[in-house]
Design a protein around this motif. Structure first.
Motif, PDB file in Angstrom:
ATOM      1  N   MET A 369      48.325  43.109  46.514  1.00 50.98           N
ATOM      2  CA  MET A 369      49.100  42.654  45.394  1.00 50.98           C
ATOM      3  C   MET A 369      47.817  41.788  44.754  1.00 50.98           C
ATOM      4  N   ILE A 370      47.241  40.728  45.253  1.00 45.90           N
ATOM      5  CA  ILE A 370      46.467  39.787  44.707  1.00 45.90           C
ATOM      6  C   ILE A 370      45.165  40.672  44.227  1.00 45.90           C
ATOM      7  N   THR A 371      44.808  41.732  44.980  1.00 44.43           N
ATOM      8  CA  THR A 371      43.596  42.313  44.376  1.00 44.43           C
ATOM      9  C   THR A 371      43.700  43.255  43.237  1.00 44.43           C
ATOM     10  N   GLU A 372      45.245  43.779  43.317  1.00 44.13           N
ATOM     11  CA  GLU A 372      45.830  44.421  41.893  1.00 44.13           C
ATOM     12  C   GLU A 372      45.857  43.477  40.824  1.00 44.13           C
ATOM     13  N   MET A 373      46.086  42.209  40.806  1.00 39.88           N
ATOM     14  CA  MET A 373      46.250  41.280  39.932  1.00 39.88           C
ATOM     15  C   MET A 373      44.872  40.803  39.388  1.00 39.88           C
ATOM     16  N   ALA A 374      44.018  40.814  40.412  1.00 40.05           N
ATOM     17  CA  ALA A 374      42.840  40.211  39.882  1.00 40.05           C
ATOM     18  C   ALA A 374      41.936  41.416  39.143  1.00 40.05           C
ATOM     19  N   ALA A 375      42.195  42.526  39.335  1.00 40.88           N
ATOM     20  CA  ALA A 375      41.413  43.861  38.961  1.00 40.88           C
ATOM     21  C   ALA A 375      41.394  43.857  37.203  1.00 40.88           C
ATOM     22  N   ALA A 376      42.355  42.927  36.754  1.00 37.63           N
ATOM     23  CA  ALA A 376      42.383  42.674  35.483  1.00 37.63           C
ATOM     24  C   ALA A 376      41.402  41.916  34.680  1.00 37.63           C
ATOM     25  N   PRO A 380      36.825  39.741  39.444  1.00 39.88           N
ATOM     26  CA  PRO A 380      37.928  39.713  40.382  1.00 39.88           C
ATOM     27  C   PRO A 380      37.842  39.037  41.691  1.00 39.88           C
ATOM     28  N   GLU A 381      36.597  39.081  42.236  1.00 36.94           N
ATOM     29  CA  GLU A 381      36.310  38.427  43.591  1.00 36.94           C
ATOM     30  C   GLU A 381      36.861  37.022  43.661  1.00 36.94           C
ATOM     31  N   GLN A 382      36.402  36.352  42.290  1.00 35.73           N
ATOM     32  CA  GLN A 382      36.735  34.870  42.363  1.00 35.73           C
ATOM     33  C   GLN A 382      38.215  34.661  42.022  1.00 35.73           C
ATOM     34  N   VAL A 383      38.852  35.649  41.545  1.00 34.02           N
ATOM     35  CA  VAL A 383      40.493  35.445  41.204  1.00 34.02           C
ATOM     36  C   VAL A 383      40.965  35.654  42.758  1.00 34.02           C
ATOM     37  N   TRP A 386      40.370  32.289  44.604  1.00 31.15           N
ATOM     38  CA  TRP A 386      41.368  31.276  44.057  1.00 31.15           C
ATOM     39  C   TRP A 386      42.587  31.462  44.496  1.00 31.15           C
ATOM     40  N   TYR A 387      43.418  32.396  44.540  1.00 31.95           N
ATOM     41  CA  TYR A 387      44.618  32.626  45.137  1.00 31.95           C
ATOM     42  C   TYR A 387      44.594  32.082  46.705  1.00 31.95           C
ATOM     43  N   TYR A 388      43.623  32.428  47.422  1.00 31.44           N
ATOM     44  CA  TYR A 388      43.754  32.205  48.844  1.00 31.44           C
ATOM     45  C   TYR A 388      43.471  30.806  49.147  1.00 31.44           C
ATOM     46  N   GLN A 389      42.874  30.087  48.088  1.00 31.07           N
ATOM     47  CA  GLN A 389      42.588  28.610  48.128  1.00 31.07           C
ATOM     48  C   GLN A 389      43.525  27.483  47.519  1.00 31.07           C
ATOM     49  N   ASN A 390      44.504  28.413  47.119  1.00 36.24           N
ATOM     50  CA  ASN A 390      45.864  27.660  46.373  1.00 36.24           C
ATOM     51  C   ASN A 390      46.992  28.004  46.927  1.00 36.24           C
ATOM     52  N   SER A 391      47.487  27.218  47.907  1.00 36.90           N
ATOM     53  CA  SER A 391      48.786  27.418  48.752  1.00 36.90           C
ATOM     54  C   SER A 391      49.883  27.799  47.932  1.00 36.90           C
ATOM     55  N   ASP A 392      50.135  26.876  46.770  1.00 32.49           N
ATOM     56  CA  ASP A 392      51.295  27.179  45.764  1.00 32.49           C
ATOM     57  C   ASP A 392      51.159  28.910  45.314  1.00 32.49           C
TER      58      ASP A 392
END
Length: 436
Positions: A369-376, A380-383, A386-392
């Motif tokens: 899901m994160i990879t799909e959202m980042a594709a936009a 995308p790799e940075q996105v 970022w998700y995996y570094q932000n617990s919330d």
């Protein structure tokens, strides 16, 4: 500590709690001793003030603090011992308060409903199937061009889809009314921006003309003082602009981040985005039907405290979204109650399904899901990082994945029929039904 519980409704509990005087006096003494160690009183050295003096000055406030803390701690001790699960804070009413005697108070609160989710095999789901066709892509190109349309001043009479620059003054029964006048308005004829009849009456007008038109406000117009009334508008036309959609060229493609591949490359990018939107829409439709079915087959009572809390959350969101100089609590609660009740109800049901089926968020689906959202995004790799570094943010995705797993679980037992539809039918906005 003595505890008695009375059920005053399906979810409301009235709990009477008695606290021994010894516990209160122990807490009061502890606070007075803490105060004595730091109190500065003229005539006494710090830490040497007699306890009788400390009591004279500070006992009342120490007793109030002690009672406040004891109410809080004893309440949670009591609900734990009675195996109750409070939904929201209690309303506390002291029954007795006399120095040297046991202290008794009443706490009224709601509990979470205890239930088991059922009816999976009774839920009916129409699962749509659709594809993005070449015609759908061509139609989307036209929409994108229309959205980027500019207007070129012309001397001819105005036609539908032309943009006029106008001033207008509106009157009802010969008097101007609030909001009925404006200057320099850019109005595209046929946009439906004005009340019925207003735009149609301006077709055929030319720059420099003044025209009087008499449209009628709809009976269901939002301003009830104007609803159903016929107004007279004096309209001055300054300019007439003919629509000029952009050409499908590299300059236009670059506006959407496509810098190579020409028309075919742009179409491929548009199709990819449409495919993504389609898949999201198809999943959303299935999820909506599953959630509607769970609500319909599990008519549980919802704690009022949770609804009130959700109403406040929706108020804050509304202010953040629409802005304005208004405090959230100034918005009427009634505006949000249905939505709040549905959110709370679904939250309770989904949580119970997760508990019953012992579901845990699948790590692979979270990453997908994160990879799909980042594709936009361009990087995308940075996105993803970022998700995996932000617990919330990661927890939000985890919650969405868990909801999807709930949908999949119910779908395995639901009555599912497949139906093939067009792309446009599949991506139509969903309407949220009211809660019972």
């Amino acid at each position: 500590m003595q505890v008695s519980v009375e059920s005053t409704s399906a979810l409301e509990r009235r709990m009477t709690i008695g606290v021994p005087a010894e516990r209160i006096e122990t807490e009061v003494t502890k606070r007075l001793q803490q105060t004595a160690s730091r109190a500065k009183i003229p005539g006494f050295r710090p830490g040497k003030v007699p306890m009788r003096v400390i009591r004279q000055r500070y006992e009342d406030s120490a007793r109030q603090e002690a009672l406040s803390d004891i109410i809080q701690s004893s309440f949670y001790e009591a609900v734990a011992s009675e195996k109750l699960n409070p939904a929201g804070s209690p309303s506390v009413e002291p029954k007795s308060f006399e120095k040297g005697k046991d202290f008794e108070y009443v706490a009224v609160f709601e509990v979470f409903p205890v239930f088991e989710v059922s009816g999976f095999d009774s839920i009916e789901v129409e699962r749509l199937q659709a594809e993005v066709s070449d015609a759908d892509v061509d139609k989307m190109l036209d929409v994108l061009r229309q959205q980027s349309t500019t207007y070129e001043t012309v001397s001819r009479a105005a036609e539908k889809n032309d943009q006029l620059n106008i001033d207008f003054v509106g009157k009802i029964d010969g008097s101007e009314f609030a909001g009925g006048s404006a200057k320099g308005v850019q109005l595209v004829l046929g946009s439906g921006r004005m009340i019925p009849g207003f735009e149609d009456a301006l077709i055929g007008t030319k720059a420099g003309e003044e025209k009087v038109i008499v449209p009628t406000f709809p009976d269901d117009y939002q301003n009830t003082e104007l609803a159903g009334k016929t107004a007279e508008f004096t309209v001055t036309i300054h300019t007439v602009g003919a629509p000029k959609p952009p050409e499908l060229n590299d300059e236009f493609f670059a506006l959407f981040g496509v810098k190579e591949g020409g028309l075919e490359g742009f179409k491929a990018e548009v199709r990819k985005n449409m495919d993504r939107e389609l898949q999201q829409a198809l999943k959303a439709r299935v999820k909506s039907q599953i959630m509607d079915g769970l609500v319909a087959h599990n008519p549980i009572e919802v704690p009022k405290a949770l609804i009130a809390s959700e109403v406040n959350r929706l108020r804050v969101q509304a202010v953040q979204q629409f802005g304005g100089n208004i405090e959230p609590d100034q918005l009427p609660a009634e505006l949000f109650e249905e939505q709040a009740k549905r959110r709370v109800l679904l939250g309770l049901i989904v949580a119970e399904v997760i508990k019953q089926k012992n579901l845990k968020a699948d790590d692979g689906r979270i990453r997908e899901m994160i990879t799909e959202m980042a594709a936009a995004y361009q990087e995308p790799e940075q996105v993803v990082a970022w998700y995996y570094q932000n617990s919330d943010q990661l927890n939000e995705v985890r919650s969405v994945v868990l909801e999807e797993q709930v949908v999949d679980t119910v779908l395995q037992q639901a009555k599912v029929t497949d139906k093939t539809v067009t792309y446009e039918e599949a991506v139509k906005p969903l309407e949220t039904p009211p809660v019972g």
